[in-house]
Design an enzyme around this catalytic site. Structure first.
Site, mmCIF file in Angstrom:
data_model
loop_
_atom_site.group_PDB
_atom_site.id
_atom_site.type_symbol
_atom_site.label_atom_id
_atom_site.label_comp_id
_atom_site.label_asym_id
_atom_site.label_seq_id
_atom_site.Cartn_x
_atom_site.Cartn_y
_atom_site.Cartn_z
ATOM 1 N N TYR A 67 34.064 -4.284 -3.014
ATOM 2 C CA TYR A 67 34.547 -3.370 -4.062
ATOM 3 C C TYR A 67 34.929 -2.017 -3.483
ATOM 4 O O TYR A 67 34.092 -1.329 -2.892
ATOM 5 C CB TYR A 67 33.491 -3.214 -5.160
ATOM 6 C CG TYR A 67 33.138 -4.547 -5.764
ATOM 7 C CD1 TYR A 67 34.042 -5.207 -6.599
ATOM 8 C CD2 TYR A 67 31.941 -5.186 -5.448
ATOM 9 C CE1 TYR A 67 33.751 -6.454 -7.121
ATOM 10 C CE2 TYR A 67 31.637 -6.431 -5.975
ATOM 11 C CZ TYR A 67 32.544 -7.061 -6.802
ATOM 12 O OH TYR A 67 32.249 -8.296 -7.309
ATOM 13 N N SER A 78 28.923 -8.429 0.778
ATOM 14 C CA SER A 78 28.968 -7.580 -0.416
ATOM 15 C C SER A 78 27.666 -7.578 -1.203
ATOM 16 O O SER A 78 26.902 -8.544 -1.194
ATOM 17 C CB SER A 78 30.105 -8.091 -1.319
ATOM 18 O OG SER A 78 30.057 -7.478 -2.592
ATOM 19 N N ASP A 119 33.385 -5.101 3.386
ATOM 20 C CA ASP A 119 32.816 -4.784 2.080
ATOM 21 C C ASP A 119 33.862 -5.181 1.022
ATOM 22 O O ASP A 119 35.060 -5.273 1.326
ATOM 23 C CB ASP A 119 32.518 -3.289 2.020
ATOM 24 C CG ASP A 119 32.135 -2.838 0.623
ATOM 25 O OD1 ASP A 119 31.165 -3.390 0.062
ATOM 26 O OD2 ASP A 119 32.815 -1.938 0.084
#
Lengths: 229, 229
Positions: free
Chosen positions: A12, A121, A10
């Site tokens: 952020y 993402s 992932d």
């Protein structure tokens, strides 16, 4: 069980440190930065879910647009004066993130072991490109996968399917790494081996499924692999 | 435009006042009742979204189970000692809610005008039954629709489709009423005429769609209809 052949991260909060966003929020709205950051982030994720679950009637929108919409909502909620200039400064922060200090080392170590690496993402491709460059991760990622390709946000199975399709591997040969408990949970449901980076000592979700492994830093991911030869 | 032929209401927070849950939480965990209530509610809604969006791998669970799971998570998050007895008391509160003071009047007024009435809720049938009895709404509702019938929570279109199917009306002949902005939004996307009960003066969602109408109390719903003859 054999070690994974690929590791997908992932973005952020997992590879990219979003702390600087909260710091700027506090600078622009003294005393309200923490509240704004939390509301903004929660609403941003809520919007990805609303447009995905209601997809019949709701037009898909890229993550950049949902990020802006959620910022506007959060400022209205807190009665903060979001001028166009402040909005641009806060949005721009998403393009200029730093990597967590262990992100580069972990990616390099995985590459040294011959492991395929990538990002999977919610971010749309332009957001991801600028963040990857800003954080100095270019060249360390074999795949940069955005859910924008399928217009469904995590935790929709079509989003997680991007990883198996891009790598050509079965989900159980891939380790999916996220700092978001819900993301690690849904990736486990999808069939990935999963690693939850729990930097803040939070409880995991109470839905009867656990991630394959948990650690407090990204570096702990390397514990699942043999040392580089 | 002709007035709606039917009015469907969201349940928790819209017809049923959930204030008593927060009051009991404060009684059991002094100083933490408000924080617990917010975290519990947010996580409860998050879990409905996770099991709906990830439905391929995630087993559906009734709202009662998700409500319990989210309570456990919220207490762990706040480091509160949720004994089995406290858990049962908090869960039991969901069965013994009161109606907002205008709920009964509004339902009676709609019935007097010959309007079809109903609930369309995430709650599972046993939860709804006990809450309806506790709140004294039995007999005022032509339809009690639970998403449990389709095993998809709002905002999935299959959940909203329960209303058109049960009434035999097109969505644009039905008014859907909710105190949750996200619910009013997604019902609008689905095609319902919508009324957002905004009791707390919150901003609406920033996703480019507005509810058909907004008011600060349930009673404002009656403004959309001719007086009873």
């Amino acid at each position: 069980m054999e070690p994974p052949r690929a590791v997908l991260f992932d973005a952020y909060g997992t590879l990219f440190d979003v702390y600087s966003i909260g710091r700027l929020a506090e600078q622009l709205f003294p005393g309200q930065g923490a509240a704004l950051s939390v509301l903004w982030r929660d609403k941003q994720i809520e919007y990805t879910r609303l447009v995905t679950t209601s997809n019949d009637g709701a037009p898909y929108r890229p993550f950049w647009d949902l990020t802006r919409a959620s910022l506007r909502w959060a400022c209205k909620r807190l009665a903060l004066d979001l001028t166009p200039e402040r909005e641009e400064r806060l949005m721009d922060q998403y393009r200029h993130l730093t990597a967590f200090e262990d992100s580069l080392d972990v990616l390099r170590s995985l590459k040294a072991r011959g492991i395929t690496t990538g990002i999977l993402s919610n971010g749309d491709p332009p957001m991801l490109d600028s963040a990857i460059r800003s954080a100095g991760l270019a060249g360390l990622l074999d795949h940069v996968l955005s859910v924008d390709a399928v217009r469904k946000y995590k935790t929709h199975p079509a989003a997680y399917a991007l990883g198996t399709r891009a790598t050509g591997l079965d989900a159980n040969r891939i380790l999916f790494v996220s700092s978001n408990a819900w993301d690690a949970l849904a990736a486990t449901w999808y069939g990935y081996r999963t690693f939850w980076v729990n930097r803040q000592q939070l409880p995991f979700e109470e839905l009867g499924t656990q991630p394959t492994a948990t650690g407090s830093t990204l570096r702990d991911v390397l514990g699942l692999f043999e040392p580089a030869s």
